[in-house]
Design a protein around this motif. Structure first.
Motif, PDB file in Angstrom:
ATOM      1  N   LEU A 196       0.827  -1.209   0.000  1.00 50.60           N
ATOM      2  CA  LEU A 196       0.000   0.000   0.000  1.00 50.60           C
ATOM      3  C   LEU A 196       0.865   1.264   0.000  1.00 50.60           C
ATOM      4  CD1 LEU A 196      -2.828  -1.006   2.514  1.00 50.60           C
ATOM      5  CD2 LEU A 196      -2.992  -0.863   0.018  1.00 50.60           C
ATOM      6  N   GLN A 197       1.936   1.235   0.784  1.00 52.66           N
ATOM      7  CA  GLN A 197       2.797   2.417   0.843  1.00 52.66           C
ATOM      8  C   GLN A 197       3.483   2.675  -0.492  1.00 52.66           C
ATOM      9  OE1 GLN A 197       5.149   1.338   4.305  1.00 52.66           O
ATOM     10  NE2 GLN A 197       4.005   2.775   5.590  1.00 52.66           N
ATOM     11  N   ILE A 202      -1.199   6.202   2.896  1.00 53.91           N
ATOM     12  CA  ILE A 202      -0.786   6.396   4.291  1.00 53.91           C
ATOM     13  C   ILE A 202      -1.442   5.294   5.110  1.00 53.91           C
ATOM     14  CG2 ILE A 202      -0.838   7.921   6.282  1.00 53.91           C
ATOM     15  CD1 ILE A 202      -1.019  10.276   4.319  1.00 53.91           C
ATOM     16  N   VAL A 203      -0.628   4.469   5.771  1.00 57.39           N
ATOM     17  CA  VAL A 203      -1.143   3.281   6.446  1.00 57.39           C
ATOM     18  C   VAL A 203      -0.682   3.273   7.893  1.00 57.39           C
ATOM     19  CG1 VAL A 203      -1.340   0.778   6.353  1.00 57.39           C
ATOM     20  CG2 VAL A 203      -0.978   2.060   4.242  1.00 57.39           C
ATOM     21  N   HIS A 289       3.460 -12.421  -7.090  1.00 54.95           N
ATOM     22  CA  HIS A 289       4.097 -11.181  -6.635  1.00 54.95           C
ATOM     23  C   HIS A 289       3.113 -10.013  -6.574  1.00 54.95           C
ATOM     24  CE1 HIS A 289       7.944 -13.180  -6.901  1.00 54.95           C
ATOM     25  NE2 HIS A 289       7.721 -13.487  -8.174  1.00 54.95           N
ATOM     26  N   ASP A 290       1.836 -10.338  -6.575  1.00 57.09           N
ATOM     27  CA  ASP A 290       0.823  -9.286  -6.566  1.00 57.09           C
ATOM     28  C   ASP A 290      -0.202  -9.584  -5.467  1.00 57.09           C
ATOM     29  OD1 ASP A 290      -0.472  -7.004  -7.261  1.00 57.09           O
ATOM     30  OD2 ASP A 290      -0.939  -7.601  -9.331  1.00 57.09           O
ATOM     31  N   TRP A 291      -1.238  -8.768  -5.415  1.00 56.54           N
ATOM     32  CA  TRP A 291      -2.292  -8.936  -4.419  1.00 56.54           C
ATOM     33  C   TRP A 291      -3.639  -8.978  -5.138  1.00 56.54           C
ATOM     34  CZ3 TRP A 291      -1.249  -9.679   0.711  1.00 56.54           C
ATOM     35  CH2 TRP A 291       0.074  -9.413   1.113  1.00 56.54           C
TER      36      TRP A 291
END
Length: 311
Positions: A196-197, A202-203, A289-291
């Motif tokens: 996400l970053q 912003i996490v 390698h992904d989501w």
């Protein structure tokens, strides 16, 4: 006030009982010889058991009742504190340190509530304990700690960094080693947070203290950029996903999230994906390698969030 004692006086605990009666073991000692109920607080020992005696912001001394195994009940010593006024007994406090007791003075019961702690000698098992709110009737001259968290009248929500020590179980069971499953969850959270970053999000995490509670709830992730609340699990069993949904419903009441997500290490079985989607919860898991993000139908998400906010 106990006759012959002034707040701040120190004496062996056995002498306290020789003078005023009460049980020589345990934290609460109702006397059969005098009209008193004695209670003993040992702040250092209590911390090791995952619960805390101390001053709260309401100006009262919050004192955890007796009972080392199972949910505490309003019986025996706890009942003696609860009924001390009705039975015509004064409530007299001492701070314990080894075999020495320091007299605190007289108190009165204002109220009580329940909270969680782990069982004595078993940091893996949680139970419910009673906490008495006591008002001092004399000036306290002995140093006593403050509660780490005083029960708030309104929910408190704040953003905190993603750190391993920010967990509910770490607060209740500070000496417990993390389970392997928790380590896997932490690694999963770390990987997805980095993802996400890298996308510019912003996490952090949310720290929530519900009204009247003394222990915080922590989300696994809070994506401030999208206002998504995420709970992670290290396995895709039905029990773990039920737990994840329950946690999201719990602290999600106070979060103001636009979406809810469950982060897992692999795709759950179709019925479990359907279960989460029915509740309006997105399913997130790694793939090579992904989501992959399997979004709940818009109607389910909207209805779910409306239902959460209504409660």
């Amino acid at each position: 006030m106990l006759p012959g004692l002034t707040p701040g006086d120190q004496l062996p605990r056995r002498e306290v009982h020789a003078r005023y009666g009460g049980r020589q073991q345990g934290g609460i000692g109702p006397s059969t010889r005098t009209n008193v109920v004695l209670f003993f607080t040992d702040p250092a020992k209590g911390h090791r058991h995952g619960y805390y005696d101390g001053w709260a912001t309401d100006g009262l001394f919050h004192y955890v009742g007796e009972g080392q195994h199972g949910d505490q009940q309003l019986t025996q010593g706890n009942k003696a504190i609860l009924n001390h006024r009705a039975e015509g007994r004064t409530l007299e406090g001492f701070r314990s340190q080894g075999t020495t007791a320091t007299y605190l003075g007289e108190f009165e019961l204002v109220g009580h509530y329940f909270t969680d702690a782990h069982e004595t000698g078993d940091p893996t098992t949680l139970r419910q304990v009673v906490v008495f709110k006591l008002r001092p009737l004399t000036t306290i001259t002995v140093d006593l700690p403050n509660l780490p968290i005083s029960p708030p009248a309104q929910p408190q929500v704040e953003v905190v960094p993603v750190e391993e020590q920010h967990t509910e179980r770490a607060f209740v069971s500070p000496d417990r080693e993390p389970y392997e499953l928790e380590r896997r969850e932490a690694a999963l959270v770390h990987r997805y947070r980095q993802h996400l970053q890298h996308q510019g999000h912003i996490v952090n995490r949310l720290r929530v203290i519900p009204p009247g509670e003394t222990q915080p709830l922590y989300s696994d992730l809070w994506d401030e950029t999208t206002a998504e609340l995420i709970e992670a699990k290290g396995t895709v069993t039905r029990d773990s996903l039920r737990t994840a949904l329950g946690q999201l419903l719990d602290y999600g009441r106070f979060a103001g999230a636009t979406t809810l997500g469950v982060l897992v290490p692999s795709r759950p079985r179709p019925d479990l994906v359907s279960y989460l989607h029915h509740a309006g919860v997105h399913v997130i898991y790694p793939h090579q390698h992904d989501w992959i993000r399997e979004a709940a139908p818009a109607s389910a998400t909207r209805n779910g969030l409306q239902h959460h906010n209504a409660h």
